[in-house]
Scaffold this active site. Structure first.
Site, PDB file in Angstrom:
ATOM      1  N   ASP A  91      -5.689  -1.822   6.821  1.00 56.73           N
ATOM      2  CA  ASP A  91      -5.765  -0.831   7.897  1.00 56.73           C
ATOM      3  C   ASP A  91      -6.408   0.480   7.444  1.00 56.73           C
ATOM      4  O   ASP A  91      -6.434   0.808   6.259  1.00 56.73           O
ATOM      5  CB  ASP A  91      -4.361  -0.505   8.408  1.00 56.73           C
ATOM      6  N   HIS A 112      -3.449  -1.334   3.203  1.00 55.17           N
ATOM      7  CA  HIS A 112      -4.350  -0.273   3.659  1.00 55.17           C
ATOM      8  C   HIS A 112      -5.498  -0.061   2.674  1.00 55.17           C
ATOM      9  O   HIS A 112      -5.275  -0.011   1.462  1.00 55.17           O
ATOM     10  CB  HIS A 112      -3.581   1.043   3.835  1.00 55.17           C
TER      11      HIS A 112
END
Length: 326
Positions: free
Chosen positions: A147, A294
């Site tokens: 992400d 992430h």
């Protein structure tokens, strides 16, 4: 339990009477030199890791947002259902709905499409009902998702994935994709998939007006497609902080995208330490899991270091790499 309220004028009198009545009992129980333990002292919760601040990376591209927490616990998914929960020893199916983003979530510096943030009262939205949290193929497969990029760590993540012939899904911030089209093009060229993660990661998303949510989802899709050069198919979208609702689920569906959740969350956004990230994934990975990590939103050196351990471990455990359900 509802606590009764005592007026300020009567409180000193009541406190004085209570102290007079309780003092002998406390002295008898604790001894003349004993000090009773203050309520709650023995069960103070540990501090929640603070979110990292926004950084301006050097080299390829920039990250326009700060690291943001996700609402789920360390390993539990707020999106699991009996048909989506990965199988495995000791795993149980559960039906839950996404919770609100964790306390301490930061707010983007600038809202998407120039819209201002709503200031009205909070409401409880209808939950989403079709959030995906399983691999497409099932079996001993794992879907890696990243992400908040593209960010300064995206290139390092791609290098590691290439080393192990692993494919992944990158849930990108529209503003970041627009600022770093070269990274988006590389993701597509190397066989990975793209996912819409809104224009600028607003939290909590459900408090925005309908028009704002449409802009966040639809505009980000356009930004990511343009950055990819028009050759990318964006199958999924992921709500910031997992804040899926029936409303934004339909908005995503109207844009031709399905809602993408996760089933393993090592909370790497909080930088809990490399070994913590590794241990959480190893302990909770099951066949068919979707792992949330992430590559943007702050310093991702811990994520990269953890990935160096996790990729060979997954291969040694017999896992192959897949994309999420579509």
């Amino acid at each position: 339990m509802v606590k009764s309220r005592i007026s300020a004028r009567r409180r000193p009198l009541l406190l004085g009477v209570s102290a007079a009545l309780l003092a002998p009992a406390l002295l008898a129980a604790c001894g003349a030199h004993g000090t009773p333990l203050a309520a709650g002292d023995a069960a103070q919760p540990s501090a929640t890791p603070s979110a990292s601040t926004s950084t301006t990376p050097s080299g390829s591209g920039s990250s326009s947002i700060a690291a943001r927490p996700t609402p789920s616990g360390v390993s539990s998914s707020p999106f699991a259902s009996p048909s989506q929960t990965p199988g495995g020893a000791g795993s149980t199916a559960a039906t839950t709905t996404p919770s609100a983003p964790a306390t301490g979530a930061t707010t983007p510096s600038a809202p998407g499409s120039g819209a201002s943030r709503p200031t009205g009262g909070q409401h409880t939205p209808a939950p989403a009902t079709h959030v995906l949290a399983h691999t497409a193929s099932g079996g001993r497969t794992v879907a890696l998702t990243f992400d908040d990029g593209p960010g300064p760590a995206t290139g390092q993540v791609l290098d590691l994935l290439a080393k192990y012939d692993a494919k992944a899904t990158f849930c990108e911030i529209g503003d970041n994709a627009e600022a770093n089209p070269a990274a988006v093009k590389r993701i597509v060229a190397e066989g990975h998939r793209l996912c819409d993660h809104t224009v600028d990661h607003p939290q909590p998303m459900h408090t925005q007006s309908h028009q704002q949510q449409v802009a966040e989802i639809a505009d980000a899709k356009t930004q990511i497609e343009n950055a990819a050069g028009g050759n990318a198919q964006i199958t999924w979208w992921r709500a910031p902080g997992g804040d899926f609702t029936a409303e934004n689920e339909k908005i995503g569906a109207d844009q031709g995208m399905k809602s993408l959740g996760w089933s393993v969350d090592p909370r790497d956004w909080s930088r809990p330490g490399v070994q913590s990230i590794v241990n959480t994934v190893e302990q909770h990975l099951r066949p068919g899991s979707v792992v949330l990590m992430h590559d943007g939103g702050g310093d991702r050196s811990q994520t990269v270091a953890a990935l160096k351990q996790l990729l060979p471990w997954m291969v040694a455990q017999g896992y192959t790499f897949d994309f999420p359900q579509s």
